[in-house]
Design a protein around this motif. Structure first.
Motif, PDB file in Angstrom:
ATOM      1  N   ALA A 185    -102.349 -18.990 141.099  1.00  0.00           N
ATOM      2  CA  ALA A 185    -101.888 -19.324 142.447  1.00  0.00           C
ATOM      3  C   ALA A 185    -100.414 -18.959 142.626  1.00  0.00           C
ATOM      4  O   ALA A 185     -99.567 -19.321 141.815  1.00  0.00           O
TER       5      ALA A 185
ATOM      6  N   ASP B  51     -97.483 -18.084 146.133  1.00  0.00           N
ATOM      7  CA  ASP B  51     -97.313 -18.272 147.575  1.00  0.00           C
ATOM      8  C   ASP B  51     -98.082 -17.240 148.384  1.00  0.00           C
ATOM      9  O   ASP B  51     -98.825 -17.575 149.311  1.00  0.00           O
TER      10      ASP B  51
ATOM     11  N   ILE C 106    -102.121 -17.334 147.887  1.00  0.00           N
ATOM     12  CA  ILE C 106    -102.716 -18.523 148.512  1.00  0.00           C
ATOM     13  C   ILE C 106    -102.745 -18.374 150.031  1.00  0.00           C
ATOM     14  O   ILE C 106    -103.672 -18.827 150.710  1.00  0.00           O
TER      15      ILE C 106
ATOM     16  N   TYR D 127     -99.509 -26.473 147.209  1.00  0.00           N
ATOM     17  CA  TYR D 127    -100.471 -25.463 147.641  1.00  0.00           C
ATOM     18  C   TYR D 127    -101.753 -26.071 148.199  1.00  0.00           C
ATOM     19  O   TYR D 127    -102.545 -25.367 148.836  1.00  0.00           O
TER      20      TYR D 127
END
Length: 482
Positions: free
Chosen positions: A260, A262, A265, A286
């Motif tokens: 994951a 930024d 996602i 997240y």
């Protein structure tokens, strides 16, 4: 004929064969069904006709492994030879090879192949099986000469490099490098516009070429490494990073596993065809965006989410109507089992398999989870910090496998008569505070396997002295704590 290329008594896995058939072009489109769903229909038909023999189903009844009938295989091998469909080489391959088959299955290669195949221009499929040792030095030749290659399944071979010429295999639909020594893919991989499956699981690849997002037909992407097979450390897996362009891969059905970040996602919700998703290194911040993305995945049947560390809280509050298997590795907020739609028993709920690891729950999770009456597999590892667990009458009627591991504070386990009436396998692993035999274990009359692992000598003595369970101890396995 295709199945007969594999060794006698070879155990096929459903997903494996479905992906191979799809890549080979054997599967025809049918209505709104995916190619994979149509292929599973083929498998079911072959099993119903006793042409393939079912070996194992998973806990909720779906076919998992099967083998080919011996007599049928002998007939099919003859057909393969007459029709130049394909050939099988076992053990040491000696050349030159004068076969005309377009498909080649190599089984337990001991040495490298020194001489090229005489039919290298005709080859469409190469599959390696078993404990092969060959470094397969013919790969550059194949990439240059076998221009119509459709399927390269080279899993387990100690290959270290993929030649740039692989980008010229415009018809390649399946590339399997699972367990290989490959450290990086060439930039030319972005030219494989027809690729459906890319399997890099367990390889040494850490980063994918940026051009990977140009493969818009890609349906199955595996790039996960298990770094701690026993799972004793919190971080026991690592995945891949796709910093930009993830939203282009709209045909993806399998994504295992995505680290994951930024940017990735942000575009996760564009992958609306996903059936199987593993997310690693997830931070609590997240979770809101992940929830929004999961809502878009109406076909998602398998979800695995691992937090970035044991203190990050996973807040997943979303209803996934097609979800069958759920694995959460990380801390859960108090009350999550009652409040999150993931754990709600709603009409049509099909959650069969639940893994909870490092959840750090302080309240007994069983009353909440008992509402999930379709569960067939329940696994706890460091999921509960309390001292007692009780399975009450009528709870978990379809549960077949229960695994309780590393519940270090658990000192008492109670099983009432009529609880887990279908249980076949019970694993108790490293329950350091437990010194007494679980009360009511004798009620598990359908049990086929008992595993008591990493137990103390005192607990082993208690087991042997307990007169009420002597009848089922013959099915038990033990291992003592170091």
């Amino acid at each position: 004929m295709y199945c007969s290329l594999f060794p006698e008594d070879y155990h096929f896995k459903r997903k494996q064969l479905v992906r191979l058939w799809t890549a080979e072009g054997f599967v025809e489109e049918r209505g709104e069904s995916t190619l994979e769903e149509v292929a599973e229909g083929y498998l079911k038909e072959l099993i119903d006709r006793n042409m393939l023999q079912l070996v194992e189903r998973n806990t909720f009844g779906r076919m998992k492994e099967f083998r080919m009938h011996d007599i049928l295989r002998e007939l099919a091998v003859d057909l393969c030879k007459k029709n130049c469909f394909g050939v099988t080489y076992e053990n040491k391959c000696e050349g030159p090879h004068q076969k005309d088959g377009r498909r080649l299955v190599l089984h337990k290669l001991k040495d490298d192949i020194q001489q090229p195949f005489s039919n290298v221009h005709q080859l469409r499929t190469i599959i390696t099986l078993g404990d092969s040792k060959s470094s397969f030095t013919l790969l550059p030749l194949l990439c240059n000469e076998s221009r119509y290659m459709t399927l390269l399944e080279l899993s387990g071979l100690p290959i270290e490099k993929i030649p740039d010429a692989i980008g010229g295999l415009f018809n390649l639909r399946h590339l399997g490098l699972r367990g290989s020594k490959v450290k990086m893919l060439p930039k030319s991989i972005e030219k494989l516009s027809n690729l459906l499956t890319l399997d890099l699981g367990g390889s040494d690849i850490h980063d994918l070429p940026s051009g990977i997002v140009k493969l818009k037909k890609l349906r199955h992407l595996f790039a996960e490494r298990v770094t701690n097979p026993q799972g004793k450390e919190f971080k026991c897996r690592s995945g891949m990073r796709i910093p930009s362009g993830l939203g282009n891969l709209t045909s993806l059905q399998t994504l295992q596993a995505l680290e994951a970040q930024d940017e990735s996602i942000k575009h996760l919700g564009e992958l609306r065809q996903l059936r199987s998703l593993r997310l690693l290194n997830v931070k609590g911040i997240y979770c809101g965006r992940i929830n929004e993305s999961l809502v878009e995945m109406q076909y998602l049947s398998y979800l695995h989410v691992s937090a970035s560390d044991e203190n990050e809280v996973l807040l997943l509050n979303v209803l996934l109507p097609s979800l069958q298997r759920l694995c959460l590795r990380g801390r859960l907020a108090e009350g999550a089992l009652d409040e999150s739609p993931l754990f709600q028993a709603v009409e049509g709920q099909n959650l069969y398999v639940l893994y909870l690891s490092w959840s750090q729950l302080r309240e007994d999770p069983l009353p909440s989870l008992s509402r999930l009456s379709n569960l067939t597999y329940l696994h706890f590892t460091r999921a509960y910090n309390g001292e007692q667990l009780a399975f009450l009458t009528g709870w978990f009627p379809k549960l077949k496998v229960l695994s309780l591991g590393d519940l270090l504070s658990l000192s008492r386990l109670e099983i009432q008569q009529g609880a887990m009436a279908s249980l076949e396998e019970l694993y108790l692993v490293n329950l350091g505070s437990m010194t007494e035999v679980p009360a009511g274990i004798e009620f598990l009359t359908s049990i086929k396997y008992l595993g008591f692992h990493e137990i103390s000598r005192d607990f082993l003595t208690s087991l042997r002295q307990c007169s009420t369970i002597q009848g089922i101890l013959s099915r038990a396995k033990y291992s003592l704590r170091d």
